[in-house]
Enzyme design. Structure first.
Site, mmCIF file in Angstrom:
data_model
loop_
_atom_site.group_PDB
_atom_site.id
_atom_site.type_symbol
_atom_site.label_atom_id
_atom_site.label_comp_id
_atom_site.label_asym_id
_atom_site.label_seq_id
_atom_site.Cartn_x
_atom_site.Cartn_y
_atom_site.Cartn_z
ATOM 1 N N SER A 140 -11.326 -1.290 -1.043
ATOM 2 C CA SER A 140 -10.064 -1.586 -0.527
ATOM 3 C C SER A 140 -9.942 -3.898 -2.076
ATOM 4 O O SER A 140 -8.566 -3.832 -1.919
ATOM 5 C CB SER A 140 -9.586 -1.719 0.336
ATOM 6 O OG SER A 140 -10.367 -3.076 1.300
ATOM 7 N N GLU A 155 -16.920 2.945 1.340
ATOM 8 C CA GLU A 155 -15.316 3.211 1.666
ATOM 9 C C GLU A 155 -15.377 4.509 -0.274
ATOM 10 O O GLU A 155 -16.708 4.318 -1.048
ATOM 11 C CB GLU A 155 -14.310 2.434 0.743
ATOM 12 C CG GLU A 155 -14.244 1.198 1.849
ATOM 13 C CD GLU A 155 -13.268 -0.045 1.576
ATOM 14 O OE1 GLU A 155 -12.420 0.259 1.297
ATOM 15 O OE2 GLU A 155 -14.099 -1.390 2.547
ATOM 16 N N HIS A 157 -14.853 -2.302 4.352
ATOM 17 C CA HIS A 157 -13.941 -3.634 4.585
ATOM 18 C C HIS A 157 -14.031 -3.810 5.937
ATOM 19 O O HIS A 157 -14.808 -3.199 7.112
ATOM 20 C CB HIS A 157 -12.119 -2.740 5.277
ATOM 21 C CG HIS A 157 -11.105 -2.952 5.592
ATOM 22 N ND1 HIS A 157 -10.703 -2.891 7.340
ATOM 23 C CD2 HIS A 157 -10.002 -2.496 5.480
ATOM 24 C CE1 HIS A 157 -10.174 -3.004 6.751
ATOM 25 N NE2 HIS A 157 -9.179 -3.314 6.071
ATOM 26 N N ASN A 169 1.295 -1.400 0.138
ATOM 27 C CA ASN A 169 0.241 -0.116 -0.098
ATOM 28 C C ASN A 169 0.435 0.979 -0.309
ATOM 29 O O ASN A 169 0.393 2.806 0.729
ATOM 30 C CB ASN A 169 -1.056 -0.041 1.262
ATOM 31 C CG ASN A 169 -1.965 -1.214 1.609
ATOM 32 O OD1 ASN A 169 -2.527 -1.457 0.431
ATOM 33 N ND2 ASN A 169 -1.942 -1.579 2.192
ATOM 34 N N LYS A 182 -0.763 3.645 4.267
ATOM 35 C CA LYS A 182 -0.993 3.295 3.610
ATOM 36 C C LYS A 182 -0.327 4.829 2.090
ATOM 37 O O LYS A 182 1.489 4.268 2.171
ATOM 38 C CB LYS A 182 -2.161 3.378 2.863
ATOM 39 C CG LYS A 182 -2.235 1.598 3.578
ATOM 40 C CD LYS A 182 -4.169 1.771 3.172
ATOM 41 C CE LYS A 182 -4.287 0.361 3.994
ATOM 42 N NZ LYS A 182 -4.782 0.135 4.753
HETATM 43 C C1 LIG Z 1 -6.091 -0.301 5.548
HETATM 44 C C2 LIG Z 1 -7.611 0.081 6.240
HETATM 45 C C3 LIG Z 1 -7.750 -0.028 7.234
HETATM 46 C C4 LIG Z 1 -7.054 -0.093 8.645
HETATM 47 O O1 LIG Z 1 -6.783 0.929 8.338
HETATM 48 P P1 LIG Z 1 -5.232 0.493 9.311
HETATM 49 O O2 LIG Z 1 -4.280 2.092 10.010
HETATM 50 O O3 LIG Z 1 -4.167 -0.482 8.575
HETATM 51 O O4 LIG Z 1 -5.873 0.107 10.896
HETATM 52 C C5 LIG Z 1 -9.253 0.743 7.371
HETATM 53 N N1 LIG Z 1 -10.223 1.318 6.428
HETATM 54 C C6 LIG Z 1 -8.999 1.026 5.082
HETATM 55 C C7 LIG Z 1 -10.306 0.474 3.686
HETATM 56 C C8 LIG Z 1 -8.195 0.126 4.581
HETATM 57 O O5 LIG Z 1 -8.049 -0.934 3.508
#
Ligand SMILES: *Cc1c(COP(=O)(O)O)cnc(C)c1O
Length: 385
Positions: free
Chosen positions: A180, A176, A132, A46, A236
């Site tokens: 993802s 979202e 997610h 990421n 990310k």
């Molecule tokens: C990676 C991710 C999260 C979690 O975030 P972290 O900071 O890694 O815990 C939450 N929502 C989505 C859509 C993600 O891809």
């Protein structure tokens, strides 16, 4: 040691269905990954802009340690709030065009605790089916009722909103912005106007959009859509760790008072905030990297399509290569590794049955040659099987 039959049984089941997960040591070196003694091109990271190995980000982190120490030593509400937290929150709010922002320790922690803080008894949470796991967990942990609408289907969302009218004190829509697993983009214009007409709150998780899309790379909700909660992460594209919510001042005050995941946890330490502060500064000036990333994605999608691969509705740096069958997908992932390419197989229960895929995530660090090497391997595999 005690053996617990339920653990043995659950693990045996996983083994039986070839779904046993384990963790493998890797070391990351820019766009490459070292694993089991091999150096592979990494198509599963990421780190969209290469900031995970950016020396200025590392230096900022070190400087923050020198100035403010190793640990925050307490939760934010006790004595853990440093000037560095407040400064970053102000900068984030300004970059996102919101009144305020609030740092969280991770995106997972934010999603699992912000939703319960907003959706109490007599609330309804309407969540996209492909959201997610952290968003799903948050909805399940809340005292509200959860309904999942069909993926990126505002028509279905509208049906559920109509049906809910008059039955709930509060409604929270959760989506979202960049999904993802499929790499497609939510129809935020329609979703936000539905939220407005039905008096629902809107929460948008921008984990995969922050750094990559929108004005100055600050996501799709910058000065648009009027979301009550914009969730961003530093893990990310920002290349380090942590998360934030951008919102109104009143919402910030509310979360500080009612969100357990903010209240009852140690504040992020100076090193992490230093890194995030530097990344925020750098991201604004990375239009060049964002353009390269978008061009990489367009190029790969075109080549995949030309070779007969289905990439669903991907329009971003996340590109699913749909294989369907689980075993075939796993064997393709192994084949790619033999060809010097790291790309994970994603299977049920993470995605629907028969939608197993190789999930490609691109970076601005990938070159055309890297992508061509991936395509050569994918085409060779297709010809073999
Ligand atoms: C990676 C991710 C999260 C979690 O975030 P972290 O900071 O890694 O815990 C939450 N929502 C989505 C859509 C993600 O891809």
């Amino acid at each position: 040691m005690n053996s617990h039959p339920f653990i043995t049984k659950a693990l045996e089941e996983r083994n039986h269905t070839n779904q046993f997960r384990n963790i493998v040591e890797s070391s990351i070196d820019g766009v490459y990954i070292q694993r089991n003694g091999n150096r592979l091109i990494n198509f599963s990271s990421n780190d969209y802009l290469g900031l995970a190995s950016n020396p200025d980000v590392a230096l900022a982190s070190k400087k923050f340690i020198d100035r403010f120490g190793n640990g925050s030593a307490a939760s934010r509400l006790i004595t853990g709030t440093g000037e560095y937290h407040i400064e970053l929150e102000k900068k984030l709010a300004s970059a996102l065009g919101t009144e305020a922002s609030l740092i969280f320790n991770s995106g997972y922690q934010a999603n699992t605790t912000v939703i319960p803080a907003l959706a109490g008894r007599n609330s309804l949470v309407l969540s996209d089916k492909l959201n997610h796991n952290s968003l799903l967990q948050g909805a399940n942990l809340s005292l509200g009722k959860l309904q999942r609408y069909r993926h990126n289907d505002p028509g279905h969302l509208k049906t559920l909103l109509k049906r809910a009218e008059g039955h709930y004190e509060r409604i929270l829509i959760v989506t979202e912005s960049v999904f993802s697993m499929d790499g497609d983009v939510a129809d935020l214009a329609v979703i936000s106007s539905l939220a407005k007409s039905y008096g629902a709150m809107l929460m948008v998780d921008e984990a995969h959009a922050i750094g990559v899309l929108g004005e100055n790379g600050m996501g799709l909700c910058v000065r648009k859509y009027n979301a009550d909660i914009i969730l961003g992460t530093f893990g990310k594209a920002f290349g380090s760790f942590g998360a934030f919510v951008a919102c109104s001042q009143a919402m910030r005050d509310y979360l500080i008072n009612f969100c357990g995941g903010f209240i009852y946890t140690t504040a992020l330490p100076p090193s992490i905030i230093g890194a995030a502060t530097k990344s925020l500064e750098l991201v604004a000036g990375m239009d060049g990297e964002r353009l390269t990333l978008a061009q990489n994605a367009d190029y790969l999608r075109k080549r995949l399509r030309d070779s007969g691969y289905d990439t669903l509705k991907s329009g971003t740096q996340i590109i699913p290569v749909i294989i369907g069958d689980e075993e075939k997908t796993v064997s393709l992932s192994k084949y790619l590794a033999d060809q010097g390419i790291f790309a994970v197989a994603i299977r049920p229960p993470t995605v629907k049955q028969n939608s197993s895929r190789i999930r490609i995530t691109l970076s601005s660090m990938h070159t055309k040659e890297h992508i061509d090497q991936l395509m050569t391997a994918l085409i060779a595999w297709n010809d073999r099987s």
